[in-house]
Scaffold this motif. Structure first.
Motif, PDB file in Angstrom:
ATOM      1  N   ALA A 202      15.855  68.158  44.385  1.00 48.18           N
ATOM      2  CA  ALA A 202      14.859  68.874  45.164  1.00 48.18           C
ATOM      3  C   ALA A 202      14.963  68.547  46.632  1.00 48.18           C
ATOM      4  N   ALA A 203      14.581  69.528  47.464  1.00 49.01           N
ATOM      5  CA  ALA A 203      14.485  69.238  48.885  1.00 49.01           C
ATOM      6  C   ALA A 203      13.484  68.123  49.061  1.00 49.01           C
ATOM      7  N   ALA A 204      12.560  68.041  48.130  1.00 39.10           N
ATOM      8  CA  ALA A 204      11.605  66.951  48.153  1.00 39.10           C
ATOM      9  C   ALA A 204      12.155  65.716  47.501  1.00 39.10           C
ATOM     10  N   ALA A 205      13.331  65.795  46.993  1.00 39.42           N
ATOM     11  CA  ALA A 205      13.875  64.662  46.312  1.00 39.42           C
ATOM     12  C   ALA A 205      14.153  63.550  47.287  1.00 39.42           C
ATOM     13  N   THR A 206      14.413  62.390  46.737  1.00 42.89           N
ATOM     14  CA  THR A 206      14.578  61.232  47.562  1.00 42.89           C
ATOM     15  C   THR A 206      15.906  61.214  48.249  1.00 42.89           C
ATOM     16  N   ASP A 207      16.019  60.243  49.131  1.00 45.95           N
ATOM     17  CA  ASP A 207      17.260  60.065  49.851  1.00 45.95           C
ATOM     18  C   ASP A 207      18.398  59.831  48.876  1.00 45.95           C
ATOM     19  N   THR A 208      18.100  59.200  47.746  1.00 45.25           N
ATOM     20  CA  THR A 208      19.131  58.929  46.773  1.00 45.25           C
ATOM     21  C   THR A 208      19.767  60.197  46.259  1.00 45.25           C
ATOM     22  N   SER A 209      18.953  61.208  45.959  1.00 41.52           N
ATOM     23  CA  SER A 209      19.488  62.411  45.349  1.00 41.52           C
ATOM     24  C   SER A 209      19.984  63.407  46.362  1.00 41.52           C
ATOM     25  N   ASN A 210      19.720  63.176  47.649  1.00 37.51           N
ATOM     26  CA  ASN A 210      20.016  64.220  48.606  1.00 37.51           C
ATOM     27  C   ASN A 210      21.092  63.893  49.605  1.00 37.51           C
ATOM     28  N   GLN A 211      21.432  62.700  49.792  1.00 38.87           N
ATOM     29  CA  GLN A 211      22.300  62.404  50.914  1.00 38.87           C
ATOM     30  C   GLN A 211      23.720  62.852  50.709  1.00 38.87           C
ATOM     31  N   LYS A 212      24.218  62.928  49.494  1.00 38.47           N
ATOM     32  CA  LYS A 212      25.580  63.345  49.223  1.00 38.47           C
ATOM     33  C   LYS A 212      26.565  62.549  50.068  1.00 38.47           C
ATOM     34  N   ASN A 213      26.334  61.266  50.169  1.00 36.59           N
ATOM     35  CA  ASN A 213      27.124  60.414  51.036  1.00 36.59           C
ATOM     36  C   ASN A 213      28.306  59.860  50.262  1.00 36.59           C
ATOM     37  N   ALA A 214      29.482  59.865  50.856  1.00 36.87           N
ATOM     38  CA  ALA A 214      30.650  59.372  50.160  1.00 36.87           C
ATOM     39  C   ALA A 214      30.624  57.876  49.985  1.00 36.87           C
ATOM     40  N   GLN A 215      29.679  57.187  50.637  1.00 38.51           N
ATOM     41  CA  GLN A 215      29.554  55.760  50.457  1.00 38.51           C
ATOM     42  C   GLN A 215      28.420  55.419  49.517  1.00 38.51           C
ATOM     43  N   ASP A 216      27.299  56.154  49.654  1.00 41.98           N
ATOM     44  CA  ASP A 216      26.118  55.749  48.915  1.00 41.98           C
ATOM     45  C   ASP A 216      25.432  56.943  48.343  1.00 41.98           C
ATOM     46  N   ASN A 217      24.117  56.808  48.200  1.00 47.26           N
ATOM     47  CA  ASN A 217      23.255  57.944  47.899  1.00 47.26           C
ATOM     48  C   ASN A 217      23.624  58.718  46.683  1.00 47.26           C
TER      49      ASN A 217
ATOM     50  N   SER B  79      30.009  63.032  67.150  1.00 53.43           N
ATOM     51  CA  SER B  79      29.629  62.669  65.789  1.00 53.43           C
ATOM     52  C   SER B  79      29.881  61.181  65.561  1.00 53.43           C
ATOM     53  N   PRO B  80      28.868  60.436  65.123  1.00 53.82           N
ATOM     54  CA  PRO B  80      29.057  59.008  64.873  1.00 53.82           C
ATOM     55  C   PRO B  80      29.864  58.729  63.608  1.00 53.82           C
ATOM     56  N   VAL B  81      30.037  59.744  62.755  1.00 53.68           N
ATOM     57  CA  VAL B  81      30.657  59.501  61.454  1.00 53.68           C
ATOM     58  C   VAL B  81      31.884  60.367  61.180  1.00 53.68           C
TER      59      VAL B  81
ATOM     60  N   TYR C 105      29.937  64.692  52.197  1.00 51.21           N
ATOM     61  CA  TYR C 105      29.052  64.237  53.263  1.00 51.21           C
ATOM     62  C   TYR C 105      28.840  65.375  54.261  1.00 51.21           C
ATOM     63  N   PRO C 106      27.655  65.477  54.892  1.00 48.05           N
ATOM     64  CA  PRO C 106      27.369  66.603  55.791  1.00 48.05           C
ATOM     65  C   PRO C 106      28.347  66.807  56.932  1.00 48.05           C
ATOM     66  N   THR C 107      29.098  65.772  57.317  1.00 46.94           N
ATOM     67  CA  THR C 107      30.069  65.924  58.398  1.00 46.94           C
ATOM     68  C   THR C 107      31.072  67.034  58.099  1.00 46.94           C
TER      69      THR C 107
ATOM     70  N   PRO D 201      24.326  68.947  60.767  1.00 45.33           N
ATOM     71  CA  PRO D 201      25.050  68.183  59.735  1.00 45.33           C
ATOM     72  C   PRO D 201      26.195  67.347  60.281  1.00 45.33           C
ATOM     73  N   HIS D 202      26.800  67.767  61.384  1.00 46.92           N
ATOM     74  CA  HIS D 202      27.972  67.053  61.891  1.00 46.92           C
ATOM     75  C   HIS D 202      27.627  65.736  62.577  1.00 46.92           C
ATOM     76  N   ILE D 203      26.373  65.528  62.899  1.00 38.41           N
ATOM     77  CA  ILE D 203      25.977  64.250  63.496  1.00 38.41           C
ATOM     78  C   ILE D 203      24.950  63.520  62.637  1.00 38.41           C
ATOM     79  N   THR D 204      24.738  63.994  61.425  1.00 40.07           N
ATOM     80  CA  THR D 204      23.795  63.350  60.509  1.00 40.07           C
ATOM     81  C   THR D 204      24.344  62.025  60.016  1.00 40.07           C
ATOM     82  N   THR D 205      23.551  60.986  60.160  1.00 38.60           N
ATOM     83  CA  THR D 205      23.948  59.665  59.662  1.00 38.60           C
ATOM     84  C   THR D 205      22.861  59.017  58.815  1.00 38.60           C
ATOM     85  N   ASP D 206      21.671  59.586  58.813  1.00 39.41           N
ATOM     86  CA  ASP D 206      20.537  58.947  58.149  1.00 39.41           C
ATOM     87  C   ASP D 206      20.075  59.756  56.945  1.00 39.41           C
ATOM     88  N   SER D 207      19.408  59.091  56.035  1.00 37.26           N
ATOM     89  CA  SER D 207      18.985  59.740  54.793  1.00 37.26           C
ATOM     90  C   SER D 207      17.822  60.697  55.014  1.00 37.26           C
TER      91      SER D 207
END
Length: 346
Positions: free
Chosen positions: A41-56, A181-183, A233-235, A101-107
């Motif tokens: 969900a868009a309301a879902a937590t950072d865990t389910s939404n970040q799509k991060n190649a490291q975490d989340n 972009s920081p990432v 990842y959004p980048t 998305p290209h500069i997103t670094t936070d959950s």
């Protein structure tokens, strides 16, 4: 409003979830606040939404991608579970630092970004790399050349088809030093030429090639099983060039994305409202709207007053809510484990 179960979405702790039989809240669904195939969900937590190649994204830790010799015919989009649709989900939130998305670094930013935008591939709730705007892909025998074929029904929110040139321009923008972009170096530098562009030594990315309108080729410097996971990842997300260049300073407040939700309204410090994208290529989300309250407040008090539909539960309220005589006890849920990476300096 009458209470009951809606959905369990949190960061791996105890939480309360409320439901209503009225039209302002959607029926129970494990994916009710998002597309069934891509993000929670868009309301879902950072865990389910970040799509991060490291975490989340919006998501969980990144899954390992298929091996370099994996074949695309073994890859399929996430399945869609049939659920009742409609209603609005309301949650307490905070202003995201960015919606680019290209500069997103936070959950916090990723929760919104992953619902409004998308990339070639995504990651499922089961931590599996799956197609998003790319319907499939081939990996060369040496594991270094990835050929992506875009979906014919992939469209921006304004209805314009997403083509390979859109991804080429987006990746070039992400690697442009002017984007800052920081990432980009972390998530894109496996592609040959990205490092040179980031360092100002090249104007274009050598390992990025448009083969035809629906086919994009990425060449990386060495076989890496995790490369596809990095692309979640959004980048690596696609953005609309006309949208970005038409209003360079404020385009993120009226983004023309590709995700399951449109950004309907963003009043800084007050509210973010996401609306369902009926033409989403992986199937429209179950909810009509998701509202994020940005003006602050006591989450437990707001929940008990039916102002929000989900909240975490702190230790101060745990004993009271667990009391069998408290009706809130029936709304207590344990969220699935969250994933994170922490570093300790020595």
């Amino acid at each position: 409003m009458p209470r009951g179960w809606l959905l369990a979405i949190s960061i791996g702790a105890l939480l309360l979830v409320a439901c209503s039989t009225s039209s302002d809240v959607a029926p129970q669904s494990e994916e009710a606040a998002s597309q069934s195939s891509q993000q929670d969900a868009a309301a879902a937590t950072d865990t389910s939404n970040q799509k991060n190649a490291q975490d989340n994204s919006t998501g969980a830790t990144r899954a390992e991608s298929p091996s370099p010799t994996a074949q695309p015919d073994s890859v399929s989009p996430p399945g869609r579970v049939e659920r009742p649709a409609g209603g609005r989900l309301v949650r307490l939130f905070s202003d995201p630092p960015t919606l680019d998305p290209h500069i997103t670094t936070d959950s916090t930013s990723a929760v919104i970004v992953n619902e409004v935008f998308g990339g070639l591939v995504t990651i499922t709730p089961d931590i599996v790399i799956a197609p998003d705007l790319a319907e499939d892909w081939d990996i060369s025998p040496d594991g270094k050349v990835f050929t992506f074929r875009l979906r014919q029904d992939a469209k921006f929110h304004d209805g314009r088809p997403v083509v390979a040139e859109d991804f080429r321009w987006s990746l070039e923008r992400a690697a442009d030093p002017l984007t800052e972009s920081p990432v980009a170096d972390l998530y894109l530098s496996d592609v040959i030429g990205v490092a040179d562009k980031l360092n100002g030594k090249a104007e274009t990315i050598q390992g990025l090639r448009v083969i035809d309108e629906r086919t994009l080729e990425l060449t990386i410097d060495a076989p890496k099983s995790y490369f596809l996971a990095k692309l979640t990842y959004p980048t690596a997300f696609v953005v609309d060039r006309k949208n970005v260049e038409g209003n360079k300073n404020n385009w993120v407040f009226e983004p023309n994305g590709t995700g399951p939700f449109r950004l309907e309204r963003y009043d800084i410090g007050e509210t973010i409202l996401l609306g369902r994208n009926e033409n989403y290529h992986l199937g429209p989300p179950f909810l009509d709207e998701v509202e994020f309250i940005l003006s602050g407040g006591d989450p437990m008090l707001m929940y008990e007053n039916d102002e929000i539909h989900v909240t975490g539960l702190g230790l101060a309220d745990l004993e009271r809510v667990q009391d069998p005589a408290n009706p809130l006890r029936n709304e207590l849920a344990t969220a699935p484990p969250g994933f994170s990476v922490s570093f300790i300096g020595m």
